[in-house]
Scaffold this motif. Structure first.
Motif, PDB file in Angstrom:
ATOM      1  N   GLU A  12       0.837  -1.205   0.000  1.00  0.00           N
ATOM      2  CA  GLU A  12       0.000   0.000   0.000  1.00  0.00           C
ATOM      3  C   GLU A  12       0.874   1.257   0.000  1.00  0.00           C
ATOM      4  N   ASP A  14       0.897   3.605   2.031  1.00  0.00           N
ATOM      5  CA  ASP A  14       1.365   3.944   3.373  1.00  0.00           C
ATOM      6  C   ASP A  14       2.447   2.987   3.872  1.00  0.00           C
ATOM      7  N   SER A  16       2.126  -0.335   4.213  1.00  0.00           N
ATOM      8  CA  SER A  16       1.601  -1.600   4.724  1.00  0.00           C
ATOM      9  C   SER A  16       1.629  -2.655   3.626  1.00  0.00           C
TER      10      SER A  16
END
Length: 250
Positions: A12, A14, A16
């Motif tokens: 992701e 971000d 993750s």
């Protein structure tokens, strides 16, 4: 709440990591090996927790052949663990592995754990594949050993999966859920029961994760592209369990 689609593996924005995890009792590859490989490939797993892997004559060759047909590599386990084995995609970077033999109860099959620590997209993940005893008292003790091993892994995220020979209401299954998430119970997807493949009426195979892991969906993959009901029946006597898990950025 049931979900309709299982997320694909990805990293992701971000940071993750979303990974796909498969747990599968393959009955020593005594059934249709090509159907077995088709099922595994169609699940597109990053990590595969195998039970009843080949463990006798030329077991390494058989395990390597299945991994190659499934577009994976063997991580650890097999004969040294009396059956549990781990496979992974090239997305995983391996930090360490350890094959664990459990105490032998005279007259019963000896059990073991295939364990490893891997990194995927920056997330460090502890892994444990297990196949617990058919006898209730020994199975309960082994469930405690799973938890001990998981506690001892110094990593932020941990996954255990396997054939528990126990239902969710059983003592051993419930012992695991005192510290781990039962991924099916958190986010059910697909089918529930895993045994037997031609008349599934028991859920004795499961994927567990520490509470630091976000469960996006988990269950028996019944309608994935490339998988037919005939493949699932022919591959082995258990149905597979597939989960999508998110490892939040640290």
């Amino acid at each position: 709440m049931a979900i309709t689609a299982l997320p694909n593996s990805r990293t992701e924005p971000d940071g993750s990591a979303v990974i796909r995890v498969l747990s599968y009792n393959i009955r020593s590859m005594r059934d249709d090996e090509d159907a077995l490989a088709r099922v595994i490939r169609a699940c597109k797993p990053d990590l595969v927790f195998v039970q009843e892997a080949p463990r006798f004559f030329r077991w390494r060759k058989h395990a390597a052949r299945l991994a190659s047909k499934s577009e994976l590599v063997v991580l650890t386990g097999g004969a040294p663990t009396t059956g549990p084995l781990l496979m992974c995609s090239l997305r995983a970077t391996v930090e360490r592995t350890e094959d664990v033999l459990l105490p032998l109860t005279p007259g019963l099959h000896r059990r073991g754990f295939a364990t490893a620590v891997v990194r995927i997209a920056g997330a460090r993940i502890g892994l444990l594949s297990c196949h617990l005893s058919l006898r209730a008292d020994e199975r309960y003790t082994q469930a405690g050993m799973v938890l001990e091993r998981m506690r001892a892994m110094d990593v932020p995220y941990k996954i255990a999966a396997g054939d528990l020979n126990d239902r969710p209401a059983g003592r051993s299954f419930r012992r695991l859920t005192t510290e781990l998430q039962d991924c099916w119970a958190v986010a059910p997807w697909g089918g529930e029961n895993t045994w037997k493949q031609d008349d599934p009426h028991k859920r004795i195979d499961a994927i567990f994760a520490t509470r630091s892991v976000e469960v996006l969906g988990c269950g028996v993959p019944l309608e994935l592209p490339g998988i037919t009901a005939a493949d699932l029946r022919a591959a082995t006597d258990h149905l597979p369990v597939l989960a999508a898990l998110r490892m939040p950025a640290l």
